[in-house]
Write a protein that holds these residues in place. Structure first.
Motif, PDB file in Angstrom:
ATOM      1  N   GLY A  15       0.822  -1.200   0.000  1.00 28.33           N
ATOM      2  CA  GLY A  15       0.000   0.000   0.000  1.00 28.33           C
ATOM      3  C   GLY A  15       0.854   1.246   0.000  1.00 28.33           C
ATOM      4  N   VAL A  16       0.270   2.363  -0.460  1.00 33.83           N
ATOM      5  CA  VAL A  16       0.955   3.664  -0.445  1.00 33.83           C
ATOM      6  C   VAL A  16      -0.051   4.730  -0.030  1.00 33.83           C
ATOM      7  CG1 VAL A  16       2.798   3.177  -2.094  1.00 33.83           C
ATOM      8  CG2 VAL A  16       0.567   3.919  -2.938  1.00 33.83           C
ATOM      9  N   ALA A  38      -8.097   1.604   1.305  1.00 36.14           N
ATOM     10  CA  ALA A  38      -7.713   2.960   0.899  1.00 36.14           C
ATOM     11  C   ALA A  38      -8.723   4.001   1.362  1.00 36.14           C
ATOM     12  CB  ALA A  38      -7.558   3.020  -0.620  1.00 36.14           C
ATOM     13  N   PHE A  39      -9.991   3.620   1.434  1.00 38.18           N
ATOM     14  CA  PHE A  39     -11.030   4.564   1.837  1.00 38.18           C
ATOM     15  C   PHE A  39     -10.951   4.858   3.329  1.00 38.18           C
ATOM     16  CE2 PHE A  39     -12.547   1.937  -1.727  1.00 38.18           C
ATOM     17  CZ  PHE A  39     -12.597   2.931  -2.704  1.00 38.18           C
ATOM     18  N   ASP A 411      -3.700  11.126  -1.622  1.00 35.09           N
ATOM     19  CA  ASP A 411      -3.758  10.015  -2.578  1.00 35.09           C
ATOM     20  C   ASP A 411      -3.442   8.728  -1.834  1.00 35.09           C
ATOM     21  OD1 ASP A 411      -4.129  11.546  -5.066  1.00 35.09           O
ATOM     22  OD2 ASP A 411      -2.077  12.242  -4.712  1.00 35.09           O
ATOM     23  N   VAL A 412      -4.255   7.700  -2.038  1.00 36.97           N
ATOM     24  CA  VAL A 412      -4.036   6.414  -1.383  1.00 36.97           C
ATOM     25  C   VAL A 412      -4.349   5.287  -2.362  1.00 36.97           C
ATOM     26  CG1 VAL A 412      -4.489   5.000   0.659  1.00 36.97           C
ATOM     27  CG2 VAL A 412      -4.934   7.452   0.752  1.00 36.97           C
ATOM     28  N   GLY A 417      -6.120  -2.717  -4.745  1.00 34.40           N
ATOM     29  CA  GLY A 417      -6.265  -1.884  -5.930  1.00 34.40           C
ATOM     30  C   GLY A 417      -7.233  -0.735  -5.796  1.00 34.40           C
ATOM     31  N   ASN A 418      -7.851  -0.565  -4.620  1.00 35.35           N
ATOM     32  CA  ASN A 418      -8.695   0.607  -4.396  1.00 35.35           C
ATOM     33  C   ASN A 418      -7.845   1.875  -4.465  1.00 35.35           C
ATOM     34  OD1 ASN A 418     -11.273  -0.757  -3.688  1.00 35.35           O
ATOM     35  ND2 ASN A 418     -10.059  -1.529  -1.955  1.00 35.35           N
ATOM     36  N   MET A 419      -8.411   2.952  -5.002  1.00 35.85           N
ATOM     37  CA  MET A 419      -7.680   4.209  -5.155  1.00 35.85           C
ATOM     38  C   MET A 419      -8.540   5.381  -4.701  1.00 35.85           C
ATOM     39  SD  MET A 419      -5.897   3.876  -8.903  1.00 35.85           S
ATOM     40  CE  MET A 419      -4.843   2.486  -9.317  1.00 35.85           C
ATOM     41  N   VAL A 420      -7.899   6.355  -4.087  1.00 35.41           N
ATOM     42  CA  VAL A 420      -8.562   7.596  -3.681  1.00 35.41           C
ATOM     43  C   VAL A 420      -7.685   8.780  -4.050  1.00 35.41           C
ATOM     44  CG1 VAL A 420      -9.476   8.960  -1.769  1.00 35.41           C
ATOM     45  CG2 VAL A 420      -9.718   6.466  -1.736  1.00 35.41           C
TER      46      VAL A 420
END
Length: 597
Positions: A15-16, A38-39, A411-412, A417-420
């Motif tokens: 994760g990042v 990510a959320f 940004d996460v 693979g979830n993205m924000v």
């Protein structure tokens, strides 16, 4: 592009998390380590940023986000942008003697949207409890956090106003009667108390989602709304014009509002597809600029050269001119977005880009909407005090006190693979007085409305202001790949456009791209009070080089060279096709960081 970087691009597979403050990034990654997605991480980061960057955002502000849900395999837009109160009419504001909505004070306030936006994201896409995501923010509000220099300077510069006109702000931001010293611990116990009470009320019901909805009720229909409404009934405070005025926001306005999900606007660019918000934000200007640049030969230009910089500046002038003429809340105005994003429209507009800098405001003239183009030209001419385009008006605006804040970004990407990509803002410590007992202020986003009838951005009850907040998410080869964004008001989509073009056409190392010299235009009508346009003016970092700067001046640009490392606060996170995660953050201001493994 020359390979230069101030720090490594963060890489991993777990994760990042990256944001405009190291504490928020660390908190976000910490929640990923605890099993959150990510959320969950983004929501926790958002609340921490309200504590540690209070000059840039707060609970009374707003949040737009673009997300990718791996479970749904879908990109969605979160609209946490509050709308104008029922009492916010042009007649009311004109009766107050206003031609422009002030940049601070109570008349500049719309319904706070950030809290419900974050709660909707947590409820619909997150996995963790409300307490788990709020506890980090409560910790830093209660136990303290090291004050940023810019926070200290902002409070110091407003000290006299706080003491004489906004005493609740003085009580919160100036404990002991003075601004907190840079680097020393600062606490906001009233805000910690607010969130603790909210948690107590939320936890009177069982179930994660039920508790989140209970918290939403507490904010918009419970004790927080009652405190806001009670304060506003009698408060009459100094605003950016130097006069005292009452607001029009009420508890009833809060009770009837909620955040919601929308479809993104998407534009194909080679093997990429870029997703942005609808034109209630300025987000589509990035898409319009990409369409224009397809026809301008941008892919063949050296990415640090004068040709590239000149061409991008000229494309942005055209896109932002359309923003000023046509963007607004699509729930109430038929925005010609399909036409503005069409390839044939861009092909025609691209012919306006020549080798010389334009000093005119040139929105496209669309059939049936010619009056909107004319009005935009007139407003730009008035704000600049010069004739801009044919027959533009010439009266100048009063340049009054301007105490505005800015924005933050998150940004996460998680292991699933979830993205924000989220760009919270508003509710700055500069915007209005602290609501007694709550520890936070309201926003000033109404300043982006015009007090003229018949425009997409005319002030009206229930309408969303055409905000500058504009997160970005991009797909590559049909798969979600990149989340990115930046604070910066009118500059947000300019810096993001430059980042995206250099990434696509040059280096794939995001840190190198972020570290490269940035620039932007100040040519068009600004979104913030006093709504100034500066025809032909642009700003660029000195690392672009003396030769490039001289060539730009030779082409007619009014070039303002910034201090070194002074433009842009970009952050970005990416997920490659093989599952490699990458993240980067700007070194400018020395506080944004990416974290990951």
């Amino acid at each position: 592009m020359a390979a230069f970087t101030t720090r490594p691009e963060i890489t991993g597979t777990f994760g990042v998390a990256t944001s405009t403050h190291w504490l928020a990034s660390s908190v976000g990654f910490g929640l990923l380590e605890k099993g959150g997605n990510a959320f969950d991480a983004a929501v926790a980061m958002g609340f921490v940023l309200q504590v540690v960057e209070p000059h840039l955002n707060g609970p009374g502000g707003e949040v737009p986000a673009i997300v990718y849900s791996a479970k749904e395999d879908k990109v969605k837009v979160l609209c946490g942008q509050g709308s104008a109160p029922q009492g916010a009419t042009i007649a009311k504001y004109r009766d107050e003697g206003l031609d422009l909505i002030p940049g601070s004070g109570l008349l500049a306030t719309v319904i706070p949207g950030a809290f419900d936006g974050w709660m909707l994201m947590l409820r619909d896409q997150g996995t963790m409890s409300l307490r788990e995501v709020l506890e980090p923010a409560i910790y830093y509000a209660r136990q303290g956090h090291p004050v940023l220099e810019r926070v200290s300077l902002a409070i110091e510069s407003l000290g006299e106003l706080f003491e004489q006109e906004w005493p609740t702000s003085a009580e919160t931001w100036m404990p002991g009667g003075k601004a907190p010293a840079t680097g020393r611990l600062f606490r906001n116990p009233a805000l910690a108390d607010t969130w603790e009470r909210l948690l107590t009320e939320a936890e009177t019901v069982s179930g994660r989602e039920a508790q989140i909805d209970k918290a939403r009720d507490a904010f918009y229909r419970g004790f927080i709304a009652e405190a806001i409404g009670g304060y506003l009934k009698d408060a009459c405070v100094m605003d950016g014009t130097g006069e005292r005025r009452k607001g029009v926001l009420s508890a009833d306005d809060l009770a009837g509002w909620h955040a919601h999900w929308e479809e993104p606007l998407t534009l194909d660019y080679g093997d990429w597809a870029v997703c942005k918000t609808a034109p209630w934000s300025q987000g589509p200007v990035l898409l319009q600029s990409l369409q224009l640049l397809k026809h301008a030969g941008i892919a063949d230009m050296p990415l640090m050269g004068a040709d590239f910089i000149h061409t991008v500046i000229e494309a942005m002038k055209l896109s932002y001119a359309d923003r000023e003429a046509y963007y607004g809340d699509p729930d109430f105005f038929d925005i010609p977005m399909e036409r503005l994003l069409s390839d044939d429209y861009a092909a025609g507009r691209s012919k306006l880009i020549t080798g010389a800098a334009s000093l005119e405001q040139r929105p496209g003239v669309l059939p049936g909407l010619e009056h909107l183009a004319r009005a935009a030209i007139d407003r730009a001419g008035a704000s600049a005090g010069v004739s801009v385009g044919a027959d533009a008006g010439e009266p100048t605006m009063a340049h009054l006190s301007n105490r505005r804040g800015d924005t933050v970004h998150v940004d996460v990407i998680d292991r699933w693979g979830n993205m924000v990509s989220a760009t919270p803002s508003g509710g700055w410590l500069q915007s209005s007085p602290i609501i007694p007992g709550l520890g936070f202020a309201l926003n000033s986003r109404a300043q982006m409305f015009w007090l003229d009838e018949g425009l997409p951005t005319s002030l009206a009850p229930g309408h969303r202001p055409r905000t500058t907040l504009t997160p970005s998410l991009a797909l590559r080869d049909g798969r979600p790949h990149l989340a990115f964004g930046t604070p910066g008001g009118d500059q947000q989509d300019q810096w993001q456009l430059i980042f995206f073009l250099r990434l696509v056409h040059g280096q794939q190392n995001m840190q190198e791209v972020i570290d490269a010299p940035l620039f932007h235009s100040e040519h068009f009508t600004g979104s913030f009070y006093p709504r100034v346009a500066n025809p032909g003016r642009m700003m660029i970092e000195p690392s672009a080089g003396a030769e490039v700067i001289a060539e730009l001046r030779g082409r007619g640009h009014d070039v303002n060279v910034s201090e070194p490392w002074a433009i842009g606060r970009l952050t970005a996170a990416a997920r490659d096709a093989d599952g490699l995660l990458r993240a980067a953050a700007t070194p400018r201001l020395m506080q944004a960081y990416a974290v990951g493994r």
